[in-house]
Design a protein around this motif. Structure first.
Motif, PDB file in Angstrom:
ATOM      1  N   PHE A  62      28.344  53.274 -15.644  1.00 42.86           N
ATOM      2  CA  PHE A  62      26.959  53.161 -15.180  1.00 42.86           C
ATOM      3  C   PHE A  62      25.984  53.512 -16.316  1.00 42.86           C
ATOM      4  O   PHE A  62      24.900  52.939 -16.411  1.00 42.86           O
ATOM      5  CB  PHE A  62      26.748  54.077 -13.972  1.00 42.86           C
ATOM      6  N   LEU A  65      24.731  50.731 -18.578  1.00 46.10           N
ATOM      7  CA  LEU A  65      23.757  49.808 -17.979  1.00 46.10           C
ATOM      8  C   LEU A  65      22.355  50.019 -18.574  1.00 46.10           C
ATOM      9  O   LEU A  65      21.505  49.123 -18.531  1.00 46.10           O
ATOM     10  CB  LEU A  65      23.758  50.059 -16.464  1.00 46.10           C
ATOM     11  N   PHE A  69      19.020  47.198 -19.873  1.00 46.14           N
ATOM     12  CA  PHE A  69      17.687  47.461 -19.320  1.00 46.14           C
ATOM     13  C   PHE A  69      16.676  47.762 -20.434  1.00 46.14           C
ATOM     14  O   PHE A  69      15.557  47.260 -20.401  1.00 46.14           O
ATOM     15  CB  PHE A  69      17.732  48.621 -18.319  1.00 46.14           C
ATOM     16  N   GLU A 248      18.644  54.994 -14.899  1.00 44.61           N
ATOM     17  CA  GLU A 248      17.551  54.777 -13.950  1.00 44.61           C
ATOM     18  C   GLU A 248      16.223  54.700 -14.686  1.00 44.61           C
ATOM     19  O   GLU A 248      15.376  53.855 -14.358  1.00 44.61           O
ATOM     20  CB  GLU A 248      17.542  55.897 -12.906  1.00 44.61           C
ATOM     21  N   CYS A 251      15.737  51.326 -16.109  1.00 43.52           N
ATOM     22  CA  CYS A 251      15.398  50.331 -15.081  1.00 43.52           C
ATOM     23  C   CYS A 251      13.921  50.463 -14.689  1.00 43.52           C
ATOM     24  O   CYS A 251      13.224  49.460 -14.514  1.00 43.52           O
ATOM     25  CB  CYS A 251      16.307  50.520 -13.870  1.00 43.52           C
ATOM     26  N   ILE A 252      13.474  51.715 -14.584  1.00 41.48           N
ATOM     27  CA  ILE A 252      12.058  51.943 -14.266  1.00 41.48           C
ATOM     28  C   ILE A 252      11.196  51.371 -15.410  1.00 41.48           C
ATOM     29  O   ILE A 252      10.137  50.795 -15.170  1.00 41.48           O
ATOM     30  CB  ILE A 252      11.780  53.465 -14.061  1.00 41.48           C
ATOM     31  N   VAL A 254      11.874  48.779 -17.160  1.00 40.09           N
ATOM     32  CA  VAL A 254      11.830  47.321 -16.945  1.00 40.09           C
ATOM     33  C   VAL A 254      10.780  46.988 -15.887  1.00 40.09           C
ATOM     34  O   VAL A 254       9.905  46.140 -16.099  1.00 40.09           O
ATOM     35  CB  VAL A 254      13.209  46.775 -16.493  1.00 40.09           C
ATOM     36  N   VAL A 255      10.852  47.679 -14.743  1.00 40.27           N
ATOM     37  CA  VAL A 255       9.942  47.375 -13.631  1.00 40.27           C
ATOM     38  C   VAL A 255       8.500  47.644 -14.056  1.00 40.27           C
ATOM     39  O   VAL A 255       7.606  46.829 -13.814  1.00 40.27           O
ATOM     40  CB  VAL A 255      10.329  48.213 -12.382  1.00 40.27           C
TER      41      VAL A 255
ATOM     42  N   LEU B  24      20.752  43.395 -10.780  1.00 41.10           N
ATOM     43  CA  LEU B  24      20.958  44.757 -11.298  1.00 41.10           C
ATOM     44  C   LEU B  24      19.647  45.539 -11.299  1.00 41.10           C
ATOM     45  O   LEU B  24      19.613  46.709 -10.915  1.00 41.10           O
ATOM     46  CB  LEU B  24      21.506  44.693 -12.729  1.00 41.10           C
ATOM     47  N   VAL B  25      18.570  44.858 -11.731  1.00 43.63           N
ATOM     48  CA  VAL B  25      17.250  45.525 -11.739  1.00 43.63           C
ATOM     49  C   VAL B  25      16.889  45.952 -10.312  1.00 43.63           C
ATOM     50  O   VAL B  25      16.481  47.091 -10.064  1.00 43.63           O
ATOM     51  CB  VAL B  25      16.153  44.602 -12.339  1.00 43.63           C
ATOM     52  N   VAL B  28      19.269  48.981  -9.048  1.00 45.52           N
ATOM     53  CA  VAL B  28      18.986  50.322  -9.608  1.00 45.52           C
ATOM     54  C   VAL B  28      17.597  50.796  -9.167  1.00 45.52           C
ATOM     55  O   VAL B  28      17.396  51.983  -8.899  1.00 45.52           O
ATOM     56  CB  VAL B  28      19.152  50.332 -11.147  1.00 45.52           C
ATOM     57  N   THR B  29      16.642  49.850  -9.057  1.00 43.99           N
ATOM     58  CA  THR B  29      15.310  50.233  -8.550  1.00 43.99           C
ATOM     59  C   THR B  29      15.442  50.763  -7.130  1.00 43.99           C
ATOM     60  O   THR B  29      14.838  51.782  -6.762  1.00 43.99           O
ATOM     61  CB  THR B  29      14.348  49.026  -8.576  1.00 43.99           C
ATOM     62  N   GLN B  31      18.014  52.155  -5.851  1.00 45.70           N
ATOM     63  CA  GLN B  31      18.683  53.455  -5.919  1.00 45.70           C
ATOM     64  C   GLN B  31      17.657  54.583  -6.112  1.00 45.70           C
ATOM     65  O   GLN B  31      17.708  55.594  -5.427  1.00 45.70           O
ATOM     66  CB  GLN B  31      19.669  53.450  -7.092  1.00 45.70           C
ATOM     67  N   VAL B  32      16.713  54.340  -7.045  1.00 40.91           N
ATOM     68  CA  VAL B  32      15.682  55.360  -7.314  1.00 40.91           C
ATOM     69  C   VAL B  32      14.735  55.455  -6.112  1.00 40.91           C
ATOM     70  O   VAL B  32      14.410  56.547  -5.636  1.00 40.91           O
ATOM     71  CB  VAL B  32      14.888  55.003  -8.603  1.00 40.91           C
ATOM     72  N   ARG B  35      16.212  57.178  -3.095  1.00 44.67           N
ATOM     73  CA  ARG B  35      16.414  58.623  -3.281  1.00 44.67           C
ATOM     74  C   ARG B  35      15.091  59.390  -3.221  1.00 44.67           C
ATOM     75  O   ARG B  35      15.008  60.429  -2.586  1.00 44.67           O
ATOM     76  CB  ARG B  35      17.107  58.888  -4.617  1.00 44.67           C
TER      77      ARG B  35
END
Lengths: 436, 172
Positions: A62, A65, A69, A248, A251-252, A254-255, B24-25, B28-29, B31-32, B35
Motif C-alpha cells: 500500500f 501506491l 499518486f 493517503e 491521494c489527497i 491528487v484530489v 485507485l484515486v 483511497v479518497t 478511505q480518508v 475515516r
C-alpha cells in the motif's frame, strides 16, 4: 547457502552487465540475472514460481501506491496552472538582485519539489515557464538552462519524494515520514548552493537587477499562490500530525491539485487523460522495476552476498569516514550511469548493513544515498533531469554541461557536509519525534 | 494485421490502466473520507487499492513493453549502434524480454495462480489470492506478444533493406 555466494555473485554481475550493455531494459536485466542465479540455489522446478511470487510480493504494498499518486499530482500541477503561480510567487520574493529570474527558477523548483516530489516534473514545468521569459530578458540560454537543471533535483530531496519511498522499501523499515523530514535541510542546502553559483555568474555576466514589484503586486502573487502553497501544509502537516499516511497524503494531493486546476479552468478532458496516462506509464516503469528487483534482493540475502561485501569493505578499512567516502564515490559514479530508482534498489541492501555497523542511522544514510544519486540525475550519460532541461531549453547537452560544472562542485561540497554532519539530516526528524 | 492488433492492444491497455488509476484515486479518497468524515473506516479499501495497484502496475508494464524504449534502459552501446549491429542488439534485447515473459510471468505466474486458487484473501473473502495472481500471466502474454511483434518487425525491416540494396546493385 553462504557457499553459493561467490557463484551467484559472478552470475549476477556478468549477466546483468551484459544485458544492460546490449540495451535490455534495466528491470529485465536485473530479473534475468536474478532468475539465472536462482537456478544455483533452488530446484529448477521452483525457480519460475518463486520469481513470479517475488515480483508480486515486491509490488503488493500500500505504501508504494504513493508513487503513482505523487507523479499524478505533479502532472496535474504541471498542466493545471499551479506551476505558473509558484513561479510568480518565487519571482516576487526574490526581489531585485542580478539574475533574479534565475534565482526565481531555483526557488520555484524548491516550491514545486515540495508539492510534487519529482525533479523531472519540476525541470519541465518551471523551466518551461521561465525559459521564454529569461530569453526575452536577454539571459544566456545556456546559463538559464544550467540553473534550471542544477536546481530541479531539490524536488527529490524536499518532501514529498518518491525516491525516499523506494529507499524506505529497499531498507525494509526506514520510516517514510522520518525520511521526508530528513530531506528538508539537505534539499534547501542544495537550492542555496545553486543560488550562490547562479548569483556569482549573473554578476560576472553583468545581468542587471529586475525592477522591484510594488507591494500590491507582491500581495497579489502571494494571494494567488496561497492555495498552491497550502498543499505543502496538507501533505507535510497531514503526515506529521498523524492525520493520514504518506499514501493517503499523496491521494489527497491528487484530489486537491485536481480541484485547484479545475478552479483555474486550465484542464480539459484530453489533458487530464494524458496526465493520467503519463503517470501510469512513469509509475508502472518504476514499480515494475521494484517488483523485479525483489527477486534480486531475495537471492542476494538468501546467499549472504551483502555480508561478504561488508566483510570485504571492512578488510579494506575499518575507518567509518573512509567507508562513507568510498560509498559516496561509488554512488556518484553509479548515479552517472544509472537512474536513482534501480541504484537505490541495488545498493541499499548492500551498503546499509555496512553503514549500520558503523552506527550510521538508516535515515541519515538514505539522505546521503539520495543526494548522491540526485547529482547523477544531472550528469550524462544517464541524466533524466539533464535531458529534460536541455529539451525544454532546446539546447544540446554539450552546450549546457560546461555551465553545470560549478554547480557540481557546489553540490559535492554540500554532499560532504551532509555526509559528515549528520545533524543536518537528523535534526528535523528528531525534533518532531520521528527518530530517537 | 499484427500492427493493427498492436495499436488496438495498446489503446485498450491505456484505457484500462487509466480507469484503474481513477478507481485507485476514488478508493483511497473514500478511505480518508470514511475515516475522518463518516467516522466509520472502510475495512476493504486498503486491500482493494493494493489489488488494483498490482494489476495497474503489471498491465502498465506490459503496455510499456509495446513501446520502443518504453522501459528504462542504459543504451550505452545500443543507442550508438547503427545498421546490422543495432538490429542484432534490438532482437537480442527483445529475445531476453520474451524469455523473461514466458518463463517467469507466464510459467511462474500460472503455477502461482494454480497453487493459490483456493487461498482466500483475508480482507475480501470473495477474492482468492490466485485470482489476484492472474495479472502475472496476463502481463506475460501481452509482453510476449509485443516482443514477437518487435522481433518480426526487425527481421522484416532487415529483409526489406536487403532486397532494396540488392535491387539498387542490379540497377547499377
Amino acid at each position: 547457502m553462504i557457499e553459493y555466494a561467490f557463484e551467484v555473485g559472478i552470475i549476477l554481475i556478468v549477466l546483468i552487465s551484459a544485458l544492460l550493455l546490449i540495451g535490455t531494459p534495466i528491470s529485465i536485466s536485473m530479473g534475468i540475472g536474478a532468475v539465472a542465479a536462482c537456478f544455483v540455489v533452488l530446484p529448477s522446478s521452483k525457480v519460475a514460481v518463486t520469481a513470479a511470487q517475488r515480483i508480486y510480493s515486491g509490488i503488493n504494498s500500500f505504501s508504494l501506491l504513493a508513487i503513482p499518486f505523487f507523479v499524478l499530482a505533479g502532472n496535474i500541477m504541471n498542466n493545471g496552472g499551479i506551476a505558473q503561480r509558484l513561479v510568480n510567487f518565487a519571482k516576487s520574493i526574490i526581489g531585485s538582485i542580478p539574475g533574479a529570474l534565475a534565482q526565481a527558477n531555483v526557488v520555484a523548483n524548491m516550491f514545486f519539489g515540495s508539492v510534487s516530489g519529482s525533479g523531472v516534473a519540476a525541470a519541465a514545468a518551471i523551466g518551461g515557464i521561465l525559459d521564454p521569459i529569461e530569453s526575452k530578458e536577454g539571459y544566456d540560454k545556456r546559463y538559464a538552462a544550467a540553473v534550471n537543471i542544477a536546481s530541479a533535483p531539490c524536488g527529490m530531496l524536499i518532501p514529498p519524494s518518491n525516491i525516499f519511498i523506494v529507499y524506505s522499501l529497499a531498507s525494509s523499515g526506514a520510516s517514510i515520514a522520518a525520511l521526508f523530514m530528513a530531506g528538508y535541510i539537505p534539499g534547501i542546502l542544495w537550492g542555496i548552493g545553486c543560488m550562490v553559483v547562479a548569483y556569482y555568474y549573473a554578476k560576472k555576466l553583468g545581468y542587471k537587477p529586475s525592477p522591484i514589484l510594488g507591494a500590491r503586486a507582491k500581495l497579489k502573487t502571494f494571494i494567488d499562490a496561497i492555495p498552491c502553497l497550502f498543499l505543502i501544509v496538507i501533505i507535510v502537516g497531514g503526515i506529521l500530525g498523524g492525520v493520514f499516511t504518506a499514501t493517503e497524503a499523496s491521494c489527497i494531493a491528487v484530489v486537491y491539485s485536481l480541484l485547484l486546476s479545475l478552479c483555474y479552468k486550465q484542464l480539459t478532458w484530453r489533458v487530464l487523460y494524458n496526465a493520467f496516462l503519463s503517470s501510469v506509464k512513469t509509475s508502472g516503469m518504476i514499480i515494475f522495476m521494484i517488483g523485479v528487483s525483489s527477486i534480486l534482493s531475495w537471492i542476494m540475502s538468501f546467499t549472504g552476498i551483502p555480508t561478504y561485501i561488508a566483510e570485504g569493505f571492512l578488510r579494506l578499512t575499518d575507518n567509518g569516514v573512509v567507508i562513507l567516502l568510498m560509498m559516496n564515490l561509488i554512488l556518484l559514479i553509479m548515479g552517472c550511469i544509472m537512474d536513482p530508482t534501480p541504484a537505490v534498489l541495488i545498493f541499499t541492501p548492500i551498503f546499509l548493513p555496512i553503514v549500520v555497523k558503523f552506527g550510521i542511522n538508516p535515515i541519515h544514510f538514505g539522505v546521503i544515498m539520495v543526494f548522491n544519486l540526485c547529482v547523477g540525475t544531472i550528469t550524462p550519460p544517464v541524466g533524466p533531469i539533464l535531458f529534460t532541461g536541455c529539451k525544454i531549453a532546446n539546447l544540446k547537452i554539450e552546450d549546457v554541461f560546461k555551465h553545470l560544472i560549478p554547480y557540481f562542485i557546489a553540490e559535492i561540497a554540500i554532499l560532504l557536509l551532509i555526509t559528515y554532519v549528520p545533524v543536518l539530516s537528523m535534526y528535523i526528524p528528531s525534533i518532531v519525534g520521528l527518530v530517537k | 494485421m499484427m500492427e493493427q492488433i498492436h495499436g488496438l492492444l495498446k489503446k485498450i491497455l491505456a484505457g484500462v490502466c487509466v480507469a484503474i488509476m481513477s478507481a485507485l484515486v476514488c478508493a483511497v479518497t473514500w478511505q480518508v473520507f470514511s475515516r475522518y468524515v463518516l467516522r466509520s473506516p472502510s475495512s476493504i479499501t486498503e486491500e482493494l487499492s493494493t489489488i488494483l495497484f498490482v494489476w495497474m502496475v503489471l498491465l502498465s508494464a506490459a503496455y510499456l513493453f509495446g513501446e520502443i524504449d518504453g522501459h528504462m534502459n542504459m543504451g550505452i552501446i545500443s543507442d550508438k549502434a547503427v545498421g546490422k549491429v543495432k538490429l542484432i542488439l534490438n532482437i537480442s534485447s527483445q529475445t531476453a524480454i520474451l524469455w523473461f515473459a514466458v518463463f517467469v510471468l507466464i510459467r511462474g505466474g500460472s503455477i502461482a495462480v494454480i497453487n493459490c486458487m483456493k487461498q482466500v484473501n483475508s480482507a475480501i473473502p470473495s477474492i482468492t489470492i490466485g485470482q489476484i495472481y492472474i495479472a502475472l500471466p496476463i502481463c506475460g502474454y501481452i509482453t510476449a506478444y509485443f516482443c514477437v511483434f518487435f522481433i518480426l518487425k526487425n527481421i522484416f525491416t532487415c529483409f526489406i533493406n536487403r532486397s532494396e540494396s540488392l535491387r539498387k546493385e542490379k540497377s547499377i
